[in-house]
Design an enzyme around this catalytic site. Structure first.
Site, mmCIF file in Angstrom:
data_model
loop_
_atom_site.group_PDB
_atom_site.id
_atom_site.type_symbol
_atom_site.label_atom_id
_atom_site.label_comp_id
_atom_site.label_asym_id
_atom_site.label_seq_id
_atom_site.Cartn_x
_atom_site.Cartn_y
_atom_site.Cartn_z
ATOM 1 N N GLY A 16 0.779 -1.242 0.000
ATOM 2 C CA GLY A 16 0.000 0.000 0.000
ATOM 3 C C GLY A 16 0.806 1.286 0.000
ATOM 4 N N SER A 17 2.019 1.260 -0.569
ATOM 5 C CA SER A 17 2.798 2.505 -0.530
ATOM 6 C C SER A 17 2.180 3.596 -1.406
ATOM 7 C CB SER A 17 4.262 2.260 -0.923
ATOM 8 O OG SER A 17 4.394 1.994 -2.294
ATOM 9 N N ASN A 18 1.570 3.234 -2.505
ATOM 10 C CA ASN A 18 0.889 4.256 -3.325
ATOM 11 C C ASN A 18 -0.326 4.813 -2.598
ATOM 12 O OD1 ASN A 18 2.046 4.803 -6.126
ATOM 13 N ND2 ASN A 18 2.233 2.570 -5.948
ATOM 14 N N ARG A 70 -15.866 -14.313 -10.323
ATOM 15 C CA ARG A 70 -15.252 -12.988 -10.163
ATOM 16 C C ARG A 70 -16.298 -11.899 -9.952
ATOM 17 N NH1 ARG A 70 -9.879 -12.173 -11.658
ATOM 18 N NH2 ARG A 70 -8.924 -14.101 -12.305
ATOM 19 N N MET A 95 -4.244 -6.663 -7.200
ATOM 20 C CA MET A 95 -3.758 -7.725 -8.075
ATOM 21 C C MET A 95 -4.871 -8.655 -8.568
ATOM 22 S SD MET A 95 -0.713 -6.813 -8.346
ATOM 23 C CE MET A 95 0.096 -8.176 -9.177
ATOM 24 N N ARG A 96 -6.049 -8.093 -8.794
ATOM 25 C CA ARG A 96 -7.134 -8.894 -9.398
ATOM 26 C C ARG A 96 -7.512 -8.250 -10.726
ATOM 27 N NH1 ARG A 96 -8.039 -13.678 -7.841
ATOM 28 N NH2 ARG A 96 -10.244 -13.631 -8.340
ATOM 29 N N ILE A 97 -7.716 -9.088 -11.731
ATOM 30 C CA ILE A 97 -8.228 -8.571 -13.002
ATOM 31 C C ILE A 97 -9.731 -8.374 -12.828
ATOM 32 C CG2 ILE A 97 -8.656 -9.169 -15.417
ATOM 33 C CD1 ILE A 97 -5.911 -10.558 -15.371
ATOM 34 N N ASN A 112 -5.860 3.571 -12.483
ATOM 35 C CA ASN A 112 -4.862 2.583 -12.055
ATOM 36 C C ASN A 112 -3.472 3.161 -12.280
ATOM 37 O OD1 ASN A 112 -3.801 -0.044 -11.310
ATOM 38 N ND2 ASN A 112 -3.383 -0.394 -13.490
ATOM 39 N N HIS A 114 0.358 1.939 -13.275
ATOM 40 C CA HIS A 114 1.066 0.795 -13.852
ATOM 41 C C HIS A 114 2.542 1.164 -13.972
ATOM 42 C CE1 HIS A 114 1.559 -2.885 -16.138
ATOM 43 N NE2 HIS A 114 2.322 -2.203 -16.976
ATOM 44 N N SER A 141 2.802 4.982 -15.366
ATOM 45 C CA SER A 141 1.661 5.621 -16.029
ATOM 46 C C SER A 141 0.442 5.516 -15.134
ATOM 47 C CB SER A 141 1.314 4.888 -17.338
ATOM 48 O OG SER A 141 2.452 4.724 -18.155
ATOM 49 N N ASP A 150 -4.476 -2.945 -18.782
ATOM 50 C CA ASP A 150 -3.401 -1.944 -18.958
ATOM 51 C C ASP A 150 -3.494 -1.205 -20.292
ATOM 52 O OD1 ASP A 150 -2.405 -2.796 -16.492
ATOM 53 O OD2 ASP A 150 -1.073 -4.273 -17.413
ATOM 54 N N GLU A 179 6.228 7.051 -8.871
ATOM 55 C CA GLU A 179 4.822 6.664 -8.685
ATOM 56 C C GLU A 179 4.188 7.482 -7.568
ATOM 57 O OE1 GLU A 179 3.778 2.472 -8.502
ATOM 58 O OE2 GLU A 179 5.653 1.941 -9.490
HETATM 59 C C1 GRF Z 1 3.289 -0.528 -7.695
HETATM 60 O O1 GRF Z 1 4.524 -0.655 -8.341
HETATM 61 C C2 GRF Z 1 2.197 -0.293 -8.690
HETATM 62 O O2 GRF Z 1 2.606 0.447 -9.792
HETATM 63 C C3 GRF Z 1 1.858 -1.687 -9.132
HETATM 64 O O3 GRF Z 1 1.965 -2.469 -7.974
HETATM 65 C C4 GRF Z 1 2.856 -1.832 -7.055
HETATM 66 C C5 GRF Z 1 2.078 -1.618 -5.790
HETATM 67 O O4 GRF Z 1 2.869 -1.130 -4.754
HETATM 68 N N1 GRF Z 1 0.562 -1.705 -9.748
HETATM 69 P P1 GRF Z 1 2.187 -0.558 -3.444
HETATM 70 O O5 GRF Z 1 1.266 -1.629 -2.877
HETATM 71 O O6 GRF Z 1 1.432 0.681 -3.804
HETATM 72 O O7 GRF Z 1 3.328 -0.281 -2.512
#
Ligand code: GRF
Length: 205
Positions: A16-18, A70, A95-97, A112, A114, A141, A150, A179
């Site tokens: 969850g760093s983003n 799903r 990480m789910r489509i 999103n 990427h 992006s 994507d 990011e």
């Molecule tokens: C990031 O690199 C993001 O671009 C990708 O998955 C990673 C997630 O990292 N989709 P975090 O969980 O936000 O730290």
């Protein structure tokens, strides 16, 4: 609060760093969005604790009991988003489509991040893909989510150089720094209406 203030639901699957970079940005006065809810499809991930440390409401909707259905998993997510009056969905290491059903429901209201310069290096292991391709630059992006993986129209991109001796780890760290700046900027653009999806292009006001 300005009219443009949007309630954001962030979907995560891990550290969850983003999401943290968004929560920090949203604390600034005048930022046009608040992180109102964080949902993880994996129980007990670090991102949930980090969200709670910001006082953000969290939920876990484990995808596994839904098996191959799903859409049933997504209906549970969708319901929670709606109950919480979420305006915008932000995927941050989720990480789910997603099925076309869910994507259509949130069309133009879901973004999103990427870790590549799309349309280059879709899918997973993007840093490895960039190194194997001998790319001299790489990056990240933020895009609107469309049914094809994507492939959505890009809102903002940031570039980094690929340096001699880079491996996946060093390159991913360099991209991650970008990011964490790019996602808050792109969310502000979308939440304020400065960037919006029109058909398959991004229109800038
Ligand atoms: C990031 O690199 C993001 O671009 C990708 O998955 C990673 C997630 O990292 N989709 P975090 O969980 O936000 O730290």
């Amino acid at each position: 609060m300005p009219d443009t203030h949007k309630r954001v639901g962030v979907l995560i699957s891990g550290r969850g760093s983003n999401m943290v970079s968004l929560a920090e940005a949203a604390q600034a006065p005048g930022y046009p969005a608040e992180i109102a809810l964080v949902i993880s499809n994996i129980p007990d991930v670090a991102g949930l604790d980090r969200a709670r440390s910001f006082g953000i409401a969290t939920a876990t909707i484990d995808h596994r009991p839904f098996g191959r259905d799903r859409e049933a998993f997504e209906r549970a997510v969708d319901e929670l988003l709606r109950v919480n009056q979420i305006d915008l969905v932000v995927l941050a290491g989720f990480m789910r489509i997603l099925t076309p059903w869910f994507v259509k429901r949130w069309e133009g209201r879901m973004i999103n991040i990427h870790p590549s310069l799309l349309p280059l290096f879709k899918g997973t292991h993007t840093h490895r893909q960039a190194l194997e391709a001998g790319a001299s630059e790489h990056g990240c992006s933020v895009h609107f989510v469309v049914p094809e993986l994507d492939a959505g129209p890009v809102i903002l991109q940031a570039k980094v150089p690929v340096l001699p001796g880079d491996d996946e780890e060093t390159l991913s760290q360099r991209v991650l720094v970008e990011e964490h700046k790019l996602y808050p900027a792109a969310l502000a653009d979308v939440a304020s209406g400065r960037a919006r999806l029109a058909g398959d292009v991004v229109i800038r006001a």
